[in-house]
Write a protein that holds these residues in place. Structure first.
Motif, PDB file in Angstrom:
ATOM      1  N   MET A   1       0.670  -1.227   0.042  1.00  0.00           N
ATOM      2  CA  MET A   1      -0.155   0.058  -0.055  1.00  0.00           C
ATOM      3  C   MET A   1       0.722   1.212   0.005  1.00  0.00           C
ATOM      4  SD  MET A   1      -2.848   1.006   2.866  1.00  0.00           S
ATOM      5  CE  MET A   1      -4.176   2.126   2.305  1.00  0.00           C
ATOM      6  N   HIS A   2       0.618   2.123  -0.966  1.00  0.00           N
ATOM      7  CA  HIS A   2       1.420   3.146  -1.091  1.00  0.00           C
ATOM      8  C   HIS A   2       0.968   4.481  -0.100  1.00  0.00           C
ATOM      9  CE1 HIS A   2       3.857   6.441  -2.759  1.00  0.00           C
ATOM     10  NE2 HIS A   2       2.711   7.200  -2.949  1.00  0.00           N
ATOM     11  N   ARG A   3       1.718   4.789   0.781  1.00  0.00           N
ATOM     12  CA  ARG A   3       1.305   6.018   1.715  1.00  0.00           C
ATOM     13  C   ARG A   3       2.251   7.154   1.538  1.00  0.00           C
ATOM     14  NH1 ARG A   3       0.487   2.559   7.145  1.00  0.00           N
ATOM     15  NH2 ARG A   3      -1.450   1.799   6.621  1.00  0.00           N
ATOM     16  N   PRO A   4       1.740   8.262   1.001  1.00  0.00           N
ATOM     17  CA  PRO A   4       2.430   9.511   0.513  1.00  0.00           C
ATOM     18  C   PRO A   4       3.186  10.153   1.703  1.00  0.00           C
ATOM     19  CG  PRO A   4       0.115   9.929   0.285  1.00  0.00           C
ATOM     20  CD  PRO A   4       0.255   8.350   0.581  1.00  0.00           C
ATOM     21  N   LEU A   5       2.722   9.918   2.815  1.00  0.00           N
ATOM     22  CA  LEU A   5       3.264  11.072   4.169  1.00  0.00           C
ATOM     23  C   LEU A   5       4.043   9.854   4.807  1.00  0.00           C
ATOM     24  CD1 LEU A   5       0.044  12.616   5.213  1.00  0.00           C
ATOM     25  CD2 LEU A   5       1.957  13.527   3.852  1.00  0.00           C
ATOM     26  N   HIS A   6       4.594   8.656   4.045  1.00  0.00           N
ATOM     27  CA  HIS A   6       5.464   7.844   4.827  1.00  0.00           C
ATOM     28  C   HIS A   6       6.593   7.965   3.921  1.00  0.00           C
ATOM     29  CE1 HIS A   6       2.118   6.135   6.827  1.00  0.00           C
ATOM     30  NE2 HIS A   6       2.829   5.824   7.949  1.00  0.00           N
ATOM     31  N   ILE A   7       7.687   8.452   4.300  1.00  0.00           N
ATOM     32  CA  ILE A   7       8.840   8.706   3.440  1.00  0.00           C
ATOM     33  C   ILE A   7       9.993   7.722   3.686  1.00  0.00           C
ATOM     34  CG2 ILE A   7      10.714  10.550   2.986  1.00  0.00           C
ATOM     35  CD1 ILE A   7       7.685  11.299   2.447  1.00  0.00           C
ATOM     36  N   ASP A   8      10.308   6.797   2.878  1.00  0.00           N
ATOM     37  CA  ASP A   8      11.420   6.014   2.991  1.00  0.00           C
ATOM     38  C   ASP A   8      12.716   6.698   2.812  1.00  0.00           C
ATOM     39  OD1 ASP A   8      13.222   3.795   3.145  1.00  0.00           O
ATOM     40  OD2 ASP A   8      12.080   2.365   1.509  1.00  0.00           O
ATOM     41  N   MET A   9      13.459   6.847   3.790  1.00  0.00           N
ATOM     42  CA  MET A   9      14.835   7.651   3.634  1.00  0.00           C
ATOM     43  C   MET A   9      15.876   7.188   2.519  1.00  0.00           C
ATOM     44  SD  MET A   9      14.002  10.233   5.332  1.00  0.00           S
ATOM     45  CE  MET A   9      15.669  11.116   5.025  1.00  0.00           C
ATOM     46  N   ARG A  10      15.695   5.728   2.388  1.00  0.00           N
ATOM     47  CA  ARG A  10      16.554   5.041   1.530  1.00  0.00           C
ATOM     48  C   ARG A  10      16.240   5.402  -0.019  1.00  0.00           C
ATOM     49  NH1 ARG A  10      14.888  -0.461   4.131  1.00  0.00           N
ATOM     50  NH2 ARG A  10      13.104   0.486   3.954  1.00  0.00           N
ATOM     51  N   SER A  11      15.077   5.724  -0.403  1.00  0.00           N
ATOM     52  CA  SER A  11      14.553   5.992  -1.660  1.00  0.00           C
ATOM     53  C   SER A  11      14.492   7.364  -1.979  1.00  0.00           C
ATOM     54  CB  SER A  11      13.409   5.075  -2.089  1.00  0.00           C
ATOM     55  OG  SER A  11      12.250   5.598  -1.393  1.00  0.00           O
ATOM     56  N   ALA A  86       6.531  24.745   7.169  1.00  0.00           N
ATOM     57  CA  ALA A  86       7.743  24.339   7.246  1.00  0.00           C
ATOM     58  C   ALA A  86       7.824  23.351   8.463  1.00  0.00           C
ATOM     59  CB  ALA A  86       8.777  25.143   7.369  1.00  0.00           C
ATOM     60  N   ALA A  87       8.664  22.099   8.304  1.00  0.00           N
ATOM     61  CA  ALA A  87       8.813  21.248   9.487  1.00  0.00           C
ATOM     62  C   ALA A  87      10.235  20.429   9.329  1.00  0.00           C
ATOM     63  CB  ALA A  87       7.716  20.129   9.783  1.00  0.00           C
ATOM     64  N   GLU A  88      10.950  20.356  10.330  1.00  0.00           N
ATOM     65  CA  GLU A  88      12.145  19.700  10.471  1.00  0.00           C
ATOM     66  C   GLU A  88      12.055  18.540  11.418  1.00  0.00           C
ATOM     67  OE1 GLU A  88      16.818  21.028  11.671  1.00  0.00           O
ATOM     68  OE2 GLU A  88      15.378  22.659  11.067  1.00  0.00           O
ATOM     69  N   LEU A  89      12.514  17.466  10.784  1.00  0.00           N
ATOM     70  CA  LEU A  89      12.296  16.092  11.876  1.00  0.00           C
ATOM     71  C   LEU A  89      13.804  15.505  11.613  1.00  0.00           C
ATOM     72  CD1 LEU A  89       9.471  16.117   9.914  1.00  0.00           C
ATOM     73  CD2 LEU A  89       9.272  14.602  11.807  1.00  0.00           C
ATOM     74  N   GLU A  90      14.221  15.077  12.873  1.00  0.00           N
ATOM     75  CA  GLU A  90      15.370  14.164  12.815  1.00  0.00           C
ATOM     76  C   GLU A  90      15.137  12.793  12.408  1.00  0.00           C
ATOM     77  OE1 GLU A  90      17.474  14.149  16.697  1.00  0.00           O
ATOM     78  OE2 GLU A  90      17.407  16.212  16.645  1.00  0.00           O
ATOM     79  N   PHE A  91      15.883  12.211  11.725  1.00  0.00           N
ATOM     80  CA  PHE A  91      15.658  10.756  11.166  1.00  0.00           C
ATOM     81  C   PHE A  91      17.221   9.865  11.218  1.00  0.00           C
ATOM     82  CE2 PHE A  91      17.433  12.892   7.452  1.00  0.00           C
ATOM     83  CZ  PHE A  91      18.384  11.947   7.080  1.00  0.00           C
ATOM     84  N   GLU A  92      16.709   8.705  11.498  1.00  0.00           N
ATOM     85  CA  GLU A  92      17.949   7.795  11.511  1.00  0.00           C
ATOM     86  C   GLU A  92      18.168   6.996  10.098  1.00  0.00           C
ATOM     87  OE1 GLU A  92      18.054   4.983  14.706  1.00  0.00           O
ATOM     88  OE2 GLU A  92      17.219   6.560  16.016  1.00  0.00           O
ATOM     89  N   LYS A  93      19.388   6.737   9.781  1.00  0.00           N
ATOM     90  CA  LYS A  93      19.684   6.093   8.617  1.00  0.00           C
ATOM     91  C   LYS A  93      18.651   5.069   8.097  1.00  0.00           C
ATOM     92  CE  LYS A  93      23.595   4.220   5.988  1.00  0.00           C
ATOM     93  NZ  LYS A  93      24.837   3.759   5.928  1.00  0.00           N
TER      94      LYS A  93
END
Length: 159
Positions: A1-11, A86-93
């Protein structure tokens, strides 16, 4: 299922990516008895990019809400448009970031905290309670210009 607000950092491309669409009013998770009700889908047009260890989200958000007036308790419609979101979020690799909670919270926080009918921008109207609850101004009794040194001396004796 494609979820546009879920961002896969690898891609996520180095140049970032643009995401646009809409989410149903249920996206906001508001209860039926809540004084705030979403009555239109959330429309979004976002640019998402990586900046070192942060995910930067910019763009526009818009939705229409039914709010309860803080004066007359009648409902009115308010169209919220955030043109410079504008939003800024930390992420892990290699993580997948879900923007749902961040966007939901930021949108709801942008609504008026004490809504009044005059805030309604869909069908502008005057509040029917306007002027009914004006405070009665009472004149204060004349007070002495200065309490004098007696007050401070009494406090100094407490040491």
């Amino acid at each position: 299922m494609h979820r546009p607000l879920h961002i896969d950092m690898r891609s996520l491309p180095d140049s970032g990516k643009d995401v646009s669409g809409h989410e149903p009013p249920a996206f906001f998770g508001l209860e039926e008895k809540d004084p705030v009700r979403a009555i239109s889908p959330l429309q979004y047009d976002l640019h998402i990019e990586r900046d070192d260890g942060d995910l930067i989200v910019t763009g526009t958000l818009a939705a229409t809400f039914s709010l309860e007036c803080g004066r007359c308790l009648e409902r009115f419609e308010h169209r919220l448009e955030i043109a410079d979101y504008a939003a800024e979020l930390e992420f892990e690799k290699d993580a997948t970031i879900n923007l749902t909670d961040t966007i939901r919270e930021d949108t709801l926080l942008a609504l008026p905290s004490y809504p009044r009918c005059e805030d309604g921008n869909v069908r502008p109207r005057q509040c029917p309670a306007e002027g009914r609850f004006e405070p009665v101004l009472e004149t204060a009794a004349d007070e002495p210009q200065s309490a004098g040194q007696g007050v401070w001396e009494a406090l100094n004796k407490l040491n």
